[in-house]
Design a protein around this motif. Structure first.
Motif, short mmCIF file in Angstrom:
data_model
loop_
_atom_site.label_atom_id
_atom_site.label_comp_id
_atom_site.label_asym_id
_atom_site.label_seq_id
_atom_site.Cartn_x
_atom_site.Cartn_y
_atom_site.Cartn_z
N ARG A 27 -15.45 -20.11 56.14
CA ARG A 27 -16.01 -20.38 54.81
C ARG A 27 -16.69 -21.75 54.74
O ARG A 27 -17.68 -21.90 54.04
CB ARG A 27 -14.89 -20.32 53.75
N THR A 28 -16.16 -22.73 55.46
CA THR A 28 -16.75 -24.07 55.37
C THR A 28 -17.94 -24.19 56.32
O THR A 28 -18.10 -23.40 57.25
CB THR A 28 -15.71 -25.14 55.73
N SER A 29 -18.72 -25.22 56.10
CA SER A 29 -19.89 -25.43 56.96
C SER A 29 -19.47 -25.71 58.40
O SER A 29 -20.14 -25.29 59.34
CB SER A 29 -20.74 -26.59 56.42
N SER A 30 -18.33 -26.39 58.58
CA SER A 30 -17.86 -26.67 59.93
C SER A 30 -17.48 -25.38 60.65
O SER A 30 -17.82 -25.19 61.82
CB SER A 30 -16.65 -27.62 59.89
#
Length: 297
Positions: free
Chosen positions: A253-256
């Protein structure tokens, strides 16, 4: 317990007969043995009711075994019934191999009585056997995850005795792989250094060492710690053109986390003279480790 008796116990577990079909990896019996060892450590008994195996063992096989079209209950029934042939496992009812329905009548499996007595007499032996099993069937990047999943401390170590591993890893292989790939991750290019030394860049086997993968230059990649872990867990793989593939089963879900998606389709670019992974090792990884299907191109 005497040294000879301890060696007998280790030998019984290290010689588990693995189902082999077209070279497929089959960690089903070791996973069942680990589950029973964990229950023995926690409760003093190795009893594994089928109701527990059908849920927990099937989850372990799905997570740490190769991709399969076999139903989860059926996958668990294979080791639950067939481990009897290895003379370390008994069922409290007479049931045929591989049949799920009879197991649902309330069958329980456990270690053979004399073996269980030896294990309970020396609690450190339980830890030794568990560590030996994971080290024999999984690479270091995955072994801790397996231990945690079955209920052991992922940092579990051999209490004072070496693991009886038949093959010895080449001490020079790691350095040769890192040097061949310019000490940077073959997938993302990470090349961090600390005091002039590569840090968090590791030598990864394409075909696992535990599965007869050789310490050869065409069976290795330099990968950062993250991508080494994801490669060994089957999130990342390679296609026939040596482009990175990302499993459809992976989500973030996160950009990372979503940065992993960006690796999909990226071709390896070894420096001139570096041997790329051999076709047969890449094919093995795709069949035995990669999870499911790759993302659409």
């Amino acid at each position: 317990m005497s040294g000879a008796a301890t060696e007998d116990v280790l030998s019984a577990f290290s010689s588990l007969r693995q189902h082999q079909r077209n070279g497929h990896r089959s960690p089903h019996k070791p996973l069942l043995a680990l589950l029973a060892l964990s229950r023995l450590a926690a409760t003093g008994k190795s009893d594994v009711p089928w109701s527990v195996a059908e849920e927990k063992l099937s989850e372990l096989i799905a997570e740490f075994g190769p991709a399969s079209n076999t139903g989860r209950a059926q996958s668990a029934a294979y080791p639950f019934t067939r481990l009897r042939a290895d003379q370390i496992w008994v069922l409290d009812k007479a049931v045929a191999d591989d049949k799920v329905s009879p197991l649902r009548t309330g069958v329980t499996g456990r270690f053979e009585a004399a073996l269980e007595q030896r294990l309970t007499a020396d609690p450190t032996l339980v830890s030794t056997v568990a560590r030996t099993l994971v080290d024999s069937h999984f690479p270091p990047t995955v072994a801790g995850d397996v231990l945690l999943a079955v209920g052991f401390d992922p940092e579990l170590t051999h209490p004072g005795m070496p693991s009886p591993v038949a093959r010895k890893r080449s001490a020079a292989w790691r350095a040769s792989i890192l040097r061949a790939w310019d000490e940077q991750c073959a997938f993302c290019g990470f090349d961090g250094r600390l005091a002039g030394m590569a840090v968090a860049v590791e030598a990864a086997h394409v075909r696992w060492f535990t599965e007869q993968g050789p310490d050869d230059l065409d069976n290795g990649l330099a990968l950062c710690s993250l991508h080494h872990k994801l490669f060994d867990r089957g999130v990342l793989g390679l296609d026939d053109d040596l482009a990175v593939t990302v499993s459809q089963r992976f989500s973030a879900r996160t950009s990372s986390g979503r940065a992993v998606y960006e690796l999909h389709g990226r071709r390896l670019a070894p420096r001139p003279g570096t041997q790329p992974p051999a076709v047969e090792h890449v094919a093995w990884h795709r069949r035995q480790v990669f999870q499911g299907l790759p993302l659409a191109s």
